[in-house]
Design a protein around this motif. Sequence first.
Motif, PDB file in Angstrom:
ATOM      1  N   ALA A   1     114.066  19.231  57.362  1.00 12.88           N
ATOM      2  CA  ALA A   1     112.647  19.340  57.033  1.00 12.88           C
ATOM      3  C   ALA A   1     112.434  19.916  55.632  1.00 12.88           C
ATOM      4  N   VAL A   2     111.483  19.308  54.925  1.00  6.45           N
ATOM      5  CA  VAL A   2     111.092  19.762  53.590  1.00  6.45           C
ATOM      6  C   VAL A   2     109.564  19.785  53.533  1.00  6.45           C
ATOM      7  N   LEU A   3     108.998  20.940  53.227  1.00  5.87           N
ATOM      8  CA  LEU A   3     107.557  21.078  53.057  1.00  5.87           C
ATOM      9  C   LEU A   3     107.241  20.984  51.571  1.00  5.87           C
ATOM     10  N   LEU A   4     106.301  20.098  51.212  1.00  4.80           N
ATOM     11  CA  LEU A   4     105.908  19.904  49.818  1.00  4.80           C
ATOM     12  C   LEU A   4     104.511  20.467  49.609  1.00  4.80           C
ATOM     13  N   LEU A   5     104.383  21.369  48.638  1.00  8.63           N
ATOM     14  CA  LEU A   5     103.138  22.089  48.381  1.00  8.63           C
ATOM     15  C   LEU A   5     102.599  21.695  47.008  1.00  8.63           C
ATOM     16  N   HIS A   6     101.377  21.196  47.003  1.00 10.51           N
ATOM     17  CA  HIS A   6     100.809  20.568  45.813  1.00 10.51           C
ATOM     18  C   HIS A   6     100.187  21.568  44.842  1.00 10.51           C
ATOM     19  N   SER A   7      99.789  21.042  43.709  1.00 16.46           N
ATOM     20  CA  SER A   7      99.203  21.816  42.626  1.00 16.46           C
ATOM     21  C   SER A   7      97.703  22.020  42.817  1.00 16.46           C
ATOM     22  N   PHE A   8      97.147  22.898  42.007  1.00 15.35           N
ATOM     23  CA  PHE A   8      95.710  23.124  41.952  1.00 15.35           C
ATOM     24  C   PHE A   8      94.973  21.815  41.667  1.00 15.35           C
TER      25      PHE A   8
ATOM     26  N   ASP B   1     110.887   8.113  46.825  1.00 16.11           N
ATOM     27  CA  ASP B   1     112.225   8.246  46.250  1.00 16.11           C
ATOM     28  C   ASP B   1     113.254   8.775  47.246  1.00 16.11           C
ATOM     29  N   PHE B   2     112.879   9.771  48.059  1.00 14.97           N
ATOM     30  CA  PHE B   2     113.886  10.291  48.995  1.00 14.97           C
ATOM     31  C   PHE B   2     113.308  10.617  50.373  1.00 14.97           C
ATOM     32  N   GLY B   3     112.190   9.985  50.700  1.00 15.23           N
ATOM     33  CA  GLY B   3     111.588  10.223  51.998  1.00 15.23           C
ATOM     34  C   GLY B   3     112.402   9.716  53.164  1.00 15.23           C
ATOM     35  N   SER B   4     113.286   8.744  52.931  1.00 14.41           N
ATOM     36  CA  SER B   4     114.135   8.251  54.016  1.00 14.41           C
ATOM     37  C   SER B   4     115.282   9.210  54.344  1.00 14.41           C
ATOM     38  N   GLU B   5     115.530  10.188  53.457  1.00 12.62           N
ATOM     39  CA  GLU B   5     116.670  11.091  53.620  1.00 12.62           C
ATOM     40  C   GLU B   5     116.287  12.427  54.254  1.00 12.62           C
ATOM     41  N   PHE B   6     114.992  12.756  54.246  1.00 14.30           N
ATOM     42  CA  PHE B   6     114.526  14.046  54.734  1.00 14.30           C
ATOM     43  C   PHE B   6     113.213  13.848  55.492  1.00 14.30           C
ATOM     44  N   ARG B   7     112.860  14.826  56.283  1.00 12.48           N
ATOM     45  CA  ARG B   7     111.551  14.856  56.928  1.00 12.48           C
ATOM     46  C   ARG B   7     110.593  15.543  55.960  1.00 12.48           C
ATOM     47  N   LEU B   8     109.883  14.773  55.167  1.00 10.54           N
ATOM     48  CA  LEU B   8     108.973  15.310  54.170  1.00 10.54           C
ATOM     49  C   LEU B   8     107.599  15.531  54.800  1.00 10.54           C
ATOM     50  N   ILE B   9     107.098  16.745  54.639  1.00 13.29           N
ATOM     51  CA  ILE B   9     105.802  17.119  55.194  1.00 13.29           C
ATOM     52  C   ILE B   9     104.922  17.576  54.043  1.00 13.29           C
ATOM     53  N   THR B  10     103.781  16.938  53.894  1.00 12.65           N
ATOM     54  CA  THR B  10     102.808  17.369  52.895  1.00 12.65           C
ATOM     55  C   THR B  10     101.617  17.985  53.609  1.00 12.65           C
ATOM     56  N   MET B  11     101.006  18.980  52.977  1.00  8.48           N
ATOM     57  CA  MET B  11      99.794  19.580  53.534  1.00  8.48           C
ATOM     58  C   MET B  11      98.770  19.759  52.427  1.00  8.48           C
ATOM     59  N   ASP B  12      97.508  19.659  52.792  1.00  3.67           N
ATOM     60  CA  ASP B  12      96.439  19.989  51.859  1.00  3.67           C
ATOM     61  C   ASP B  12      96.170  21.485  51.980  1.00  3.67           C
ATOM     62  N   GLU B  13      96.234  22.176  50.859  1.00  2.00           N
ATOM     63  CA  GLU B  13      96.051  23.620  50.848  1.00  2.00           C
ATOM     64  C   GLU B  13      94.559  23.980  50.887  1.00  2.00           C
TER      65      GLU B  13
ATOM     66  N   ARG C   1     113.119  26.298  60.343  1.00  2.00           N
ATOM     67  CA  ARG C   1     113.479  26.505  58.935  1.00  2.00           C
ATOM     68  C   ARG C   1     113.258  25.219  58.170  1.00  2.00           C
ATOM     69  N   ALA C   2     112.768  25.360  56.943  1.00  2.00           N
ATOM     70  CA  ALA C   2     112.540  24.190  56.094  1.00  2.00           C
ATOM     71  C   ALA C   2     112.797  24.576  54.651  1.00  2.00           C
ATOM     72  N   ALA C   3     113.189  23.595  53.868  1.00  6.29           N
ATOM     73  CA  ALA C   3     113.153  23.767  52.420  1.00  6.29           C
ATOM     74  C   ALA C   3     111.707  23.603  51.970  1.00  6.29           C
ATOM     75  N   VAL C   4     111.365  24.238  50.866  1.00  8.99           N
ATOM     76  CA  VAL C   4     110.005  24.171  50.340  1.00  8.99           C
ATOM     77  C   VAL C   4     110.065  23.746  48.879  1.00  8.99           C
ATOM     78  N   ILE C   5     109.284  22.729  48.538  1.00 10.26           N
ATOM     79  CA  ILE C   5     109.107  22.297  47.152  1.00 10.26           C
ATOM     80  C   ILE C   5     107.673  22.621  46.769  1.00 10.26           C
ATOM     81  N   GLY C   6     107.480  23.354  45.680  1.00 13.12           N
ATOM     82  CA  GLY C   6     106.135  23.708  45.251  1.00 13.12           C
ATOM     83  C   GLY C   6     105.950  23.493  43.761  1.00 13.12           C
ATOM     84  N   THR C   7     104.897  22.759  43.411  1.00 11.94           N
ATOM     85  CA  THR C   7     104.564  22.516  42.015  1.00 11.94           C
ATOM     86  C   THR C   7     103.346  23.344  41.629  1.00 11.94           C
ATOM     87  N   SER C   8     103.471  24.131  40.569  1.00  9.74           N
ATOM     88  CA  SER C   8     102.385  24.962  40.061  1.00  9.74           C
ATOM     89  C   SER C   8     101.837  25.845  41.180  1.00  9.74           C
TER      90      SER C   8
END
Length: 261
Positions: free
Chosen positions: A24-31, A44-56, A88-95
């Motif tokens: 699992a990978v949680l992706l957190l967007h910018s302002f 690009d790599f959504g087939s390799e991981f469980r990508l989860i996006t959320m609106d903040e 447990r998840a990895a987290v990717i966060g931009t800005s």
Amino acid sequence: MPTITTDRGQQVHYRDHGSDGQPAVLLLHSFFMDGEMFAAQVADFGSEFRLITMDERAHGGTPADAPFDYWDVAHDALALLDHLGIARAAVIGTSQGGFIGMRMALLAPERVAALALLGTSAAAEAPEVAAAYRQSAAVWAEQGPVDALIEQTAAICLGGARHPEWERKWRAYPTEQVLLAIEALAGRDDIVARLPEITCPALVLHGTDDAAYAVAAAEQIVAGIPKSEPLVTVESGKHFLSFTNAEAVDPHLRTFLHAQL
């Protein structure tokens, strides 16, 4: 898009792009963005991981009913992982997503397996910048999304490139949500001294043309997080790095995620 209500009564819109069997990978967007800004990473790599996006909070389909801070949004993100049964998840966060990801790692270190931070800062906003953001909020409250504000947003966040689909979203942004989002940005606390408490592996990427934060902000994060990889600088990279420079950053993200998950 699915919605949950946390035990604090906060609605959170999200999208689950994978399945239970994938890391699992949680992706957190910018302002001023929403989960759709990660379309390139899903492709690009959504087939390799469980990508989860959320609106903040105060973004996309997730409302803010009162003033909030990024610690509140970190709690929202952890509640989403709870709802999805993800320990447990990895987290990717931009800005802004990076502000939230670092706070997640401080609130619940056992929940964050790895942290990728792009175009972000651990410091409080500089006073003069915070004042400028609040002035922009005042203009928006009085006049709405005038062209100057939209162009200013594009200049800071996207390096001046025009993206009509996002500009349409910005113009449709409810004023009360804009004001709450800007205040959370302008008034955030400084967590530089707490960076050594982040125990997970980290990857920090920063564009050399970031108009919001100098490369020194990324260097400060790398120096502070004990298990940080060496800083990755992206030549001519803009502030919303995962959106504007996906071709440059996605190989680094993929390699890091495979090494940690």
